[in-house]
Design an enzyme around this catalytic site. Sequence first.
Site, PDB file in Angstrom:
ATOM      1  N   CYS A  52      -0.473 -10.129  -6.529  1.00 39.87           N
ATOM      2  CA  CYS A  52       0.573  -9.606  -5.908  1.00 39.87           C
ATOM      3  C   CYS A  52       0.185  -8.830  -4.467  1.00 39.87           C
ATOM      4  O   CYS A  52      -1.202  -8.440  -4.460  1.00 39.87           O
ATOM      5  CB  CYS A  52       1.051  -8.570  -6.710  1.00 39.87           C
ATOM      6  SG  CYS A  52       2.248  -7.397  -6.076  1.00 39.87           S
ATOM      7  N   CYS A  59      -4.281  18.886  -4.543  1.00 39.47           N
ATOM      8  CA  CYS A  59      -4.821  17.782  -4.914  1.00 39.47           C
ATOM      9  C   CYS A  59      -5.988  17.404  -4.429  1.00 39.47           C
ATOM     10  O   CYS A  59      -6.174  17.391  -3.047  1.00 39.47           O
ATOM     11  CB  CYS A  59      -3.642  16.421  -4.346  1.00 39.47           C
ATOM     12  SG  CYS A  59      -4.012  14.858  -4.745  1.00 39.47           S
ATOM     13  N   SER A  95       7.339 -13.638  -2.716  1.00 41.62           N
ATOM     14  CA  SER A  95       8.559 -13.008  -1.949  1.00 41.62           C
ATOM     15  C   SER A  95       8.823 -13.603  -0.612  1.00 41.62           C
ATOM     16  O   SER A  95       7.965 -14.422  -0.165  1.00 41.62           O
ATOM     17  CB  SER A  95       8.300 -11.527  -2.051  1.00 41.62           C
ATOM     18  OG  SER A  95       7.260 -11.267  -1.044  1.00 41.62           O
ATOM     19  N   LEU A 113       1.309  -6.610  -0.865  1.00 39.83           N
ATOM     20  CA  LEU A 113       2.361  -5.647  -0.281  1.00 39.83           C
ATOM     21  C   LEU A 113       1.718  -5.194   0.763  1.00 39.83           C
ATOM     22  O   LEU A 113       0.613  -4.411   0.634  1.00 39.83           O
ATOM     23  CB  LEU A 113       2.913  -4.831  -1.394  1.00 39.83           C
ATOM     24  CG  LEU A 113       3.658  -3.520  -0.840  1.00 39.83           C
ATOM     25  CD1 LEU A 113       5.011  -4.002  -0.585  1.00 39.83           C
ATOM     26  CD2 LEU A 113       3.890  -2.434  -1.714  1.00 39.83           C
ATOM     27  N   HIS A 171       1.754  20.445  -5.263  1.00 36.17           N
ATOM     28  CA  HIS A 171       0.869  19.346  -5.812  1.00 36.17           C
ATOM     29  C   HIS A 171      -0.177  19.045  -4.420  1.00 36.17           C
ATOM     30  O   HIS A 171      -1.638  19.090  -4.834  1.00 36.17           O
ATOM     31  CB  HIS A 171       1.534  18.114  -6.365  1.00 36.17           C
ATOM     32  CG  HIS A 171       0.453  17.013  -6.620  1.00 36.17           C
ATOM     33  ND1 HIS A 171      -0.145  16.834  -7.313  1.00 36.17           N
ATOM     34  CD2 HIS A 171       0.236  15.949  -5.580  1.00 36.17           C
ATOM     35  CE1 HIS A 171      -0.978  15.661  -7.210  1.00 36.17           C
ATOM     36  NE2 HIS A 171      -0.628  15.124  -5.989  1.00 36.17           N
ATOM     37  N   SER A 230       2.503 -18.303   8.349  1.00 41.04           N
ATOM     38  CA  SER A 230       1.978 -18.075   9.510  1.00 41.04           C
ATOM     39  C   SER A 230       0.517 -18.097   9.418  1.00 41.04           C
ATOM     40  O   SER A 230      -0.133 -18.556  10.342  1.00 41.04           O
ATOM     41  CB  SER A 230       2.641 -16.608  10.053  1.00 41.04           C
ATOM     42  OG  SER A 230       2.001 -16.298  11.242  1.00 41.04           O
ATOM     43  N   GLU A 233      -0.848 -16.679  -5.951  1.00 35.26           N
ATOM     44  CA  GLU A 233       0.145 -16.915  -7.160  1.00 35.26           C
ATOM     45  C   GLU A 233       1.332 -16.907  -6.854  1.00 35.26           C
ATOM     46  O   GLU A 233       1.958 -16.436  -6.116  1.00 35.26           O
ATOM     47  CB  GLU A 233      -0.070 -15.886  -8.300  1.00 35.26           C
ATOM     48  CG  GLU A 233       0.457 -16.283  -9.450  1.00 35.26           C
ATOM     49  CD  GLU A 233       0.183 -15.041 -10.560  1.00 35.26           C
ATOM     50  OE1 GLU A 233       0.946 -14.841 -11.564  1.00 35.26           O
ATOM     51  OE2 GLU A 233      -0.819 -14.332 -10.421  1.00 35.26           O
TER      52      GLU A 233
END
Length: 550
Positions: free
Chosen positions: A413, A327, A451, A415, A323, A460, A447
């Site tokens: 969200c 790609c 976590s 991350l 791949h 912080s 929202e």
Amino acid sequence: MPRRRQRVHVGSGSDGTEDSDSSAEREQTNSSESDGNIPKRTRLTRASLRLSQSSQDTLDVKQDESPPLTPTGNAPSSESELDISSPNASHDESLAKDPALRDSDKDLSHRPKRRRCHETYNFNMKCPTPGCNSLGHLTGKHERHFAVSGCPLYHNLSADECKVKATTREKHEEEAKVQEESNRHATRHQTPTSRQTRYKEQVTEMRKGRNSGLSKEQKEKYMEHRQSHGNTREPLLENITSEYDLELFRKAQARASEDLERLRIQGQITEGSNMIKTILFGRYELDTWYHSPYPEEYARLGRLYVCEFCLKYMKSQTILRRHMAKCVWKHPPGDEVYRKGAISVFEVDGKKNKIYCQNLCLLAKLFLDHKTLYYDVEPFLFYVMTEADNTGCHLVGYFSKEKNSFLNYNVSCILTMPQYMRQGYGKMLIDFSYLLSKVEEKVGSPERPLSDLGLISYRSYWKEVLLRYMYNFQGKEISIKEISQETAVNPVDIVSTLQSLQMLKYWKGKHLVLKRQDLIDEWKSKETKRGSNNKTIDPSSLKWTPPKGT
């Protein structure tokens, strides 16, 4: 008196008709059981009963090897088709339907109960750590373990050491509860007690030598341990950090192991269940933290291969290599709205690039506990941060944002990829989200629920924003509304941060904001040490206008 023939109805075949041969055989079998087997069981002597009780476990294990048929005539494929908690479920159901058969089976109440299937299965399980006998538990509260997370040997401990540590932790927890009970009726915003001050000084003293480094002998010992055990044992952690921080880490490990053990006992997770353990992502091999709902044929492999540019997931190294050879993607789809140096941010529309955003959500779920959105990505915009080199733009992290949020959430969200954590990229993502809110002339907030790592990062960031504002503020009266308008931080988040910093007091019917110079000086000294290498967002590098009517 003629004997009664009991007809047992079975499910119909695939063509909607009943197989006459199989039904006749079942009818004959059931009639023979009702005619011959039941009277023989009622004539059992006490000696034969004792013999049957002593050999019942062996007989049950042998019987469980060939599961009973489901009403469709096939072996059960899941627990929903067969109730393993009641081995005689089908027999009990026929008793409930036919009173005559129920009366004839009253004499069978003396039969010993069969052992449950999962109980025999637990004794056949074994810890996967080489050389481990499955005895003991990391928490010190269980006699056996069946997973690496609870294995004392994997964590370079013995079962007795785990029990001693568990006793010490319980003692400290009891002392903390007593202290909390004594402080329950104290004022809400009190100054630190003398005990808290002494404890802080002790922690500071214990942490002084944590950056002293390892000696040559210690390094050789650690390398020898790594070469002899590889990934089958946890690396040696002594002398890497302070004893206080190491104990905190051990306590977190024990708590996580206890949670996993409770879930295993409740049946919510099982060893060997479909969960991806590791993923190969670019030049990194990442251990996953949580379950992600990848298709079953991929999840059961335990190891997943993901293209770091288009985020397509594959089953083997060979497929990934083929791949990557074809790609054409070298960066995320969408518009590049920010670039400074090697850092870029791309705005990806969940409606226009649905497959990419779904793959991004599935990847993020491997490292987020509270994430529930995987496939419904059309109402969201994704802001993907990358770091560029001569091979392409590598994924650093991302945050998603609703196109039309009624509560003015600027992050749904967020991350940071594990290989980029603790390097300042998380604060950059948060700062970028508030920069977009400033351009939109709105006040934003993430929202909930956040976590654990997300909550730490946001607290912080809010602390740093407030201390910077206090450092540059020259007036005499300060307003939370003014702080919110200038920083785009929600007033609720500002108040909670001020309370945690003990900078908000209630005095004579008014709320006062205290300018704590010690905290400001401490922040300024850290800011000076970071120097020009500090990762920050430059507002002048943003090329973005708020989307209209998406």
